[in-house]
Motif scaffolding. Sequence first.
Motif, PDB file in Angstrom:
ATOM      1  N   LEU B 133       5.513   9.016   4.042  1.00 14.13           N
ATOM      2  CA  LEU B 133       6.345   9.044   2.830  1.00 14.13           C
ATOM      3  C   LEU B 133       5.850   9.978   1.716  1.00 14.13           C
ATOM      4  O   LEU B 133       6.638  10.763   1.195  1.00 14.13           O
ATOM      5  N   PRO B 134       4.565   9.902   1.333  1.00  5.87           N
ATOM      6  CA  PRO B 134       4.137  10.771   0.223  1.00  5.87           C
ATOM      7  C   PRO B 134       4.399  12.243   0.482  1.00  5.87           C
ATOM      8  O   PRO B 134       4.595  13.024  -0.445  1.00  5.87           O
ATOM      9  N   MET B 135       4.439  12.616   1.766  1.00  5.05           N
ATOM     10  CA  MET B 135       4.620  14.017   2.109  1.00  5.05           C
ATOM     11  C   MET B 135       6.004  14.552   1.756  1.00  5.05           C
ATOM     12  O   MET B 135       6.156  15.736   1.515  1.00  5.05           O
ATOM     13  N   VAL B 136       7.005  13.679   1.781  1.00  6.38           N
ATOM     14  CA  VAL B 136       8.341  14.180   1.464  1.00  6.38           C
ATOM     15  C   VAL B 136       8.599  14.168  -0.045  1.00  6.38           C
ATOM     16  O   VAL B 136       9.584  14.709  -0.512  1.00  6.38           O
ATOM     17  N   LEU B 137       7.698  13.538  -0.800  1.00  8.71           N
ATOM     18  CA  LEU B 137       7.843  13.574  -2.259  1.00  8.71           C
ATOM     19  C   LEU B 137       7.307  14.908  -2.772  1.00  8.71           C
ATOM     20  O   LEU B 137       6.274  15.379  -2.297  1.00  8.71           O
ATOM     21  N   ARG B 189      -1.540  12.219  -0.504  1.00 11.24           N
ATOM     22  CA  ARG B 189      -0.529  13.051   0.121  1.00 11.24           C
ATOM     23  C   ARG B 189      -1.070  13.765   1.362  1.00 11.24           C
ATOM     24  O   ARG B 189      -0.404  13.879   2.381  1.00 11.24           O
ATOM     25  N   HIS B 190      -2.304  14.235   1.250  1.00 16.84           N
ATOM     26  CA  HIS B 190      -2.889  15.063   2.303  1.00 16.84           C
ATOM     27  C   HIS B 190      -3.121  14.264   3.583  1.00 16.84           C
ATOM     28  O   HIS B 190      -2.928  14.773   4.686  1.00 16.84           O
ATOM     29  N   ILE B 191      -3.550  13.010   3.441  1.00 16.94           N
ATOM     30  CA  ILE B 191      -3.898  12.185   4.603  1.00 16.94           C
ATOM     31  C   ILE B 191      -2.703  12.048   5.555  1.00 16.94           C
ATOM     32  O   ILE B 191      -2.849  12.171   6.771  1.00 16.94           O
ATOM     33  N   GLY B 192      -1.514  11.825   4.999  1.00 11.64           N
ATOM     34  CA  GLY B 192      -0.326  11.679   5.838  1.00 11.64           C
ATOM     35  C   GLY B 192      -0.002  12.961   6.594  1.00 11.64           C
ATOM     36  O   GLY B 192       0.388  12.935   7.763  1.00 11.64           O
ATOM     37  N   TYR B 193      -0.180  14.082   5.922  1.00 12.52           N
ATOM     38  CA  TYR B 193       0.090  15.383   6.513  1.00 12.52           C
ATOM     39  C   TYR B 193      -0.840  15.623   7.702  1.00 12.52           C
ATOM     40  O   TYR B 193      -0.404  15.976   8.801  1.00 12.52           O
TER      41      TYR B 193
END
Lengths: 289, 312
Positions: B133-137, B189-193
């Motif tokens: 989720l954080p990646m699409v924000l 954010r980076h972890i999800g990516y």
Amino acid sequence: MVTGKSSKVGARIAATILFVFSLVWLFPIFWTLLQSLRPYGDVLKHGSVSWPQHLNLQNYWTALVQSEMWKFFINSVEVAVPAVFITLFLASMVAFVVSRYSFKFNIALLMIFTAGNLLPPQLIFIPIFRLYLNIWVPGWINENNVLYDTQLGLVLINVAVQVGFATFVLSNYLKTIPKEISESALVDGASVWQHYYRVMLPLLRPALASLGVLMTTWIYNDFFWSVVLLKTGAKRPITAALSNLQGEFFTDYNLLAAGAVLAFIPTLVVFFTLRKQFVAGLTIGSTKG
Amino acid sequence: MSTNTSTAVAETPQRRRRRGNSFTAKDRAVIGGLVGFPTALHILLVWIPAILTITLSFCEWDGIGGIADIKWVGFRNYTQIFTLYADFGPALRNNILWLLALALVATPLGVILAYFIDKELKGTKFYQTAFYLPMVLSLAVTGIVWDYIFRNNGFVNAMLGADHPGHTISWFGDPHKNIWVVLGIASWRHIGYIMLLYLAGLKSVDPSLREAAAIDGAKEFATFRKVIFPSLRPVNVIIIVVTVIESLRAFDLVYVINRGKNGLQVLAVAVYENILGESARIGWGAALATILFVLCIGPIMLYLYQTFKADK
């Protein structure tokens, strides 16, 4: 068996860690959502960390209609949609040529596109900024007659930068399509254009869809270029406009929360409905052997 | 790809001749257009500006006068940045901190989470969604979202009982604290990516590799370290490149929080400040951008080498 037991314990530890982490991950988004549903007066009276007395959509109505946030969504669409279509069209052309015909310059060309996409935007923005101030455009695009401070300029720079990544990904994808298809098209006497437009483009469709989803999200989320290449606040796409609204909504944080939620709703919708394409878009380029 | 075509062509010389002859003048023009137009646009708006910026970094220009006013000054902009520009030290330090935090904490965490998720435990879909989720924000929205957690009367201070006027902890205002908070947000954010990229890699690992290691009686960690990790070399390179480039590009998040001032200076904001800010000096801005570029060259070359070595 020892290994069986330890791996079961291991699985339980893994599940616990994943569960705790995912709650921490979701909390800020949940919290913003909660703030956006609370009236400012309620928070003022009881503090932001308090049991909500009223939950309603008033903030959303105010942000969208009274603060005219909807206009910024239109700006976003006006930039992202043409930029994504042009990028995919141009990138598919280059990817087609370098993967179907063997020219000496193929690899050098792909390297230029790939590396160009990785350059820091700050490295290219100084001359771009000067250039845009000196390029003439008709008055119906910009009354000041320059490319600077136009959405057209924003589309152009997004295309120029993103075409690098898209070419790289599409040419990787085309490698996985058997050569025989091209061979038979050539035997049938297809011209280069027919070979591209009639034979290859339809085969590229899944990759174009994935890449399109990913790039729409990226361009929609772009902040840097909108901030440096647009001066007029009213022309800004929603992502960049939010930082202006931050000032405007300064006294009403709950209204700003609604604005932020509205800004990320489109990306969430895209993500949930097209998650496969989104993930595929990110990994087509990265997992080739 | 071109390896494939050239070998195929070499094996069947007749076909090559036929294809070579089948290029009509029109075909040639079409190929020229298909490649020429996108390439021209890309070079004109990306590579030529990049070269111009590097050139400008050795020049002095007030930006108001014409191009004739540009004066060559050698390395003066660089020596001035190192000695006179007060924000350079903190900016460089913050970019390095950013890189270290992402490389030593966020990236390994992303890899570990990907490894756990790859086990397909119950609820895998939920976990994946939470981390993606954080990646699409956008980073702009990310800044606002976290502001509700760390603002003076936000969630964290309320939990700590520090939300009363006069007793608040200023997470974003204190120059000794704010960079750590921002690094935490960037990691979120980076972890999800990284997880997404690594998970795709793990899924592509040949299952027989794992089975062979399991039969040999290798422990789980040893299997990962000695068998799976080395077989994921291409993904590992991509993760390194993404991590370095993301940390050097850092702009949006600090700009949204406080315009990259007061403890949150980064190189990308310094470039911006020297071009569009109040203290505009084009030579300095260009030199800062060139420094940023020099720091990016390593990972870019590594990526190109990894990607194209098979094609040579």
